[in-house]
Design a protein around this motif. Structure first.
Motif, short mmCIF file in Angstrom:
data_model
loop_
_atom_site.label_atom_id
_atom_site.label_comp_id
_atom_site.label_asym_id
_atom_site.label_seq_id
_atom_site.Cartn_x
_atom_site.Cartn_y
_atom_site.Cartn_z
N GLN A 177 0.86 -1.18 0.00
CA GLN A 177 0.00 0.00 0.00
C GLN A 177 0.90 1.23 0.00
O GLN A 177 1.86 1.30 0.77
CB GLN A 177 -0.92 -0.01 1.21
CG GLN A 177 -1.88 1.17 1.28
CD GLN A 177 -2.70 1.18 2.56
OE1 GLN A 177 -2.20 0.78 3.60
NE2 GLN A 177 -3.94 1.64 2.47
N SER B 80 -2.03 11.06 -2.93
CA SER B 80 -2.31 9.95 -3.84
C SER B 80 -2.18 8.66 -3.03
O SER B 80 -1.16 8.44 -2.37
CB SER B 80 -1.34 9.93 -5.02
OG SER B 80 -1.44 11.11 -5.77
N GLU B 81 -3.22 7.84 -3.07
CA GLU B 81 -3.22 6.58 -2.34
C GLU B 81 -3.36 5.43 -3.32
O GLU B 81 -4.25 5.43 -4.18
CB GLU B 81 -4.36 6.56 -1.32
CG GLU B 81 -4.43 5.28 -0.51
CD GLU B 81 -5.55 5.29 0.52
OE1 GLU B 81 -5.83 4.22 1.11
OE2 GLU B 81 -6.14 6.38 0.73
N TYR B 82 -2.51 4.45 -3.19
CA TYR B 82 -2.52 3.29 -4.08
C TYR B 82 -2.71 2.03 -3.23
O TYR B 82 -1.98 1.80 -2.27
CB TYR B 82 -1.21 3.19 -4.87
CG TYR B 82 -0.86 4.43 -5.65
CD1 TYR B 82 -1.31 4.61 -6.96
CD2 TYR B 82 -0.09 5.44 -5.06
CE1 TYR B 82 -0.99 5.76 -7.67
CE2 TYR B 82 0.23 6.60 -5.78
CZ TYR B 82 -0.22 6.75 -7.07
OH TYR B 82 0.09 7.88 -7.77
N PHE C 169 -0.92 -3.05 -5.67
CA PHE C 169 -0.30 -2.76 -6.96
C PHE C 169 0.99 -3.57 -7.09
O PHE C 169 1.48 -4.17 -6.14
CB PHE C 169 -0.02 -1.26 -7.10
CG PHE C 169 0.97 -0.71 -6.12
CD1 PHE C 169 2.28 -0.49 -6.50
CD2 PHE C 169 0.59 -0.42 -4.81
CE1 PHE C 169 3.20 0.03 -5.59
CE2 PHE C 169 1.50 0.09 -3.90
CZ PHE C 169 2.80 0.31 -4.29
N ASP D 145 4.72 -0.75 -10.80
CA ASP D 145 4.01 0.52 -10.68
C ASP D 145 4.76 1.54 -9.84
O ASP D 145 4.36 2.71 -9.79
CB ASP D 145 2.63 0.28 -10.05
CG ASP D 145 1.75 -0.61 -10.91
OD1 ASP D 145 1.90 -0.55 -12.15
OD2 ASP D 145 0.93 -1.36 -10.34
N SER E 96 4.75 5.83 -9.61
CA SER E 96 3.98 6.25 -8.43
C SER E 96 4.81 7.06 -7.44
O SER E 96 4.32 7.98 -6.79
CB SER E 96 3.38 5.03 -7.72
OG SER E 96 2.56 4.30 -8.59
N ASN F 134 6.69 9.76 0.71
CA ASN F 134 6.23 8.48 0.18
C ASN F 134 6.26 7.44 1.31
O ASN F 134 7.32 7.20 1.92
CB ASN F 134 7.14 8.01 -0.95
CG ASN F 134 7.21 9.00 -2.09
OD1 ASN F 134 6.49 8.92 -3.07
ND2 ASN F 134 8.11 9.98 -1.97
#
Length: 356
Positions: A31, A41-43, A46, A50, A54, A61
């Protein structure tokens, strides 16, 4: 409780990459949060591919990894961020003590997170590791948990100053969340101690002593976990005077000083609780001794009461031919009456002296 065998843990070569924890079936997930004061920005789930698009080094980060079973994934992350193989081995080897490694542009920190097991006297343990460099913080957890849920919400809602700070402040709030688990665990142990102290006043069941010894082991385990944490936090405090180390901003060293102070408070609280536990143990043995004394006192009074009766019975149990009392018509009733009077007289004397 899964004990951390600091000296007797499984011996692995420094570069051996093998997960030694118990969460063998936990799938590895990633995550990512990328944020600053203006944007977030939240991912979710993945792939390692990526990361290139990102990660933004101009922002903070936070890459959080749940599950340490996918060695290939961890090796890929290690290669991408240039994490030392020895540090990666430390992340996977959960038998290691809490430690800190500082270099000019890298800070590595691992810690044991402890929480009580519900409806049990045991403590669950999880190792969490942090790697920080160039405004990138990576946290490695053995399994998915809610330790950092409130931190994620603070980032999402822009609550407090966390979005205004960089990755070193994020490390502080993450460590603070883990240390809060120690407070929860100690509070739970204190509640169990109060319960045991109450039980020792009502019962002499040997299981109480077994539980007392179990919680004594728990406190010793907590102490062994916090002492290296205290030392590591002190090392971070000492880095402020290091002109080479630059991962933590000078203005943020005071936050880590707070964590060091918390570790000292935890150790002081543990010492106090162990004294209370020792008092519970002493009270248990005192209660046992008092109960035994009461039993012995009762038996002594009964024995003392029957001594003169036995003496009289012994005299009239002799088979001499010329014993005048044997010819009395009411001799039997007279002797029985004398025995009753003697018995009542002795009981009255014992009661007057408050011997029972």
């Amino acid at each position: 409780m899964r004990k951390i065998k600091y000296k007797k843990g499984r011996k692995l070569q420094p570069n051996t990459l093998e997960y030694t924890g118990i969460h063998k079936r936990t799938d590895s997930e990633m995550q990512l949060f990328v944020y600053d004061n203006e944007s977030l920005s939240e991912y979710g789930k993945f792939e390692i591919s990526d990361l290139e698009k990102s990660i933004d080094l101009n922002k903070t980060n936070w890459l959080n990894i749940h599950g340490l079973n996918d060695i290939e994934l961890l090796q890929s992350i290690s290669k991408y961020f240039e994490i030392d193989t020895i540090l990666l081995a430390d992340i996977l080897n959960t038998t290691r003590r809490t430690k800190i490694v500082e270099q000019q542009d890298v800070l590595f920190f691992n810690i044991k997170s402890l929480l009580p097991v519900e409806d049990s006297d045991t403590i669950s343990t999880e190792q969490i590791s942090f790697w920080i460099k160039d405004n990138v913080l990576i946290s490695f957890q053995e399994k998915r948990s809610d330790f950092f849920t409130h931190i994620r919400e603070r980032i999402r809602t822009h609550s407090g100053v966390i979005r205004n700070k960089k990755s070193d402040y994020l490390l502080y709030v993450l460590l603070d969340a883990v240390i809060e688990n120690f407070y929860i665990t100690i509070e739970n142990e204190e509640n169990k101690i109060e319960e045991l102290i109450s039980l020792t006043k009502k019962s002499a069941d040997p299981i109480i002593l077994e539980r007392i010894e179990k919680h004594r082991d728990n406190f010793n385990f907590l102490k062994r976990s916090i002492i290296p944490l205290r030392d590591s936090l002190y090392d971070i405090k000492s880095m402020k005077e290091d002109t080479v180390f630059n991962v933590i901003e000078n203005v943020n060293f005071s936050f880590f000083s707070r964590l060091h102070q918390k570790s000292l408070e935890l150790l002081e609280q543990i010492e106090s609780d162990m004294i209370s536990l020792e008092s519970a143990s002493n009270f248990y043995f005192s209660a046992q001794s008092h109960k035994m004394n009461e039993i012995m006192k009762t038996l002594t009074i009964v024995s003392a009461t029957f001594i003169p009766l036995t003496f009289i019975a012994g005299i009239y149990g002799m088979n001499f031919k010329y014993m005048p009392e044997l010819e009395y018509v009411n001799g039997y009733y007279t002797v029985i009456g004398i025995m009753i009077v003697i018995t009542l007289g002795m009981l009255y004397y014992f009661k007057k002296r408050r011997w029972f």
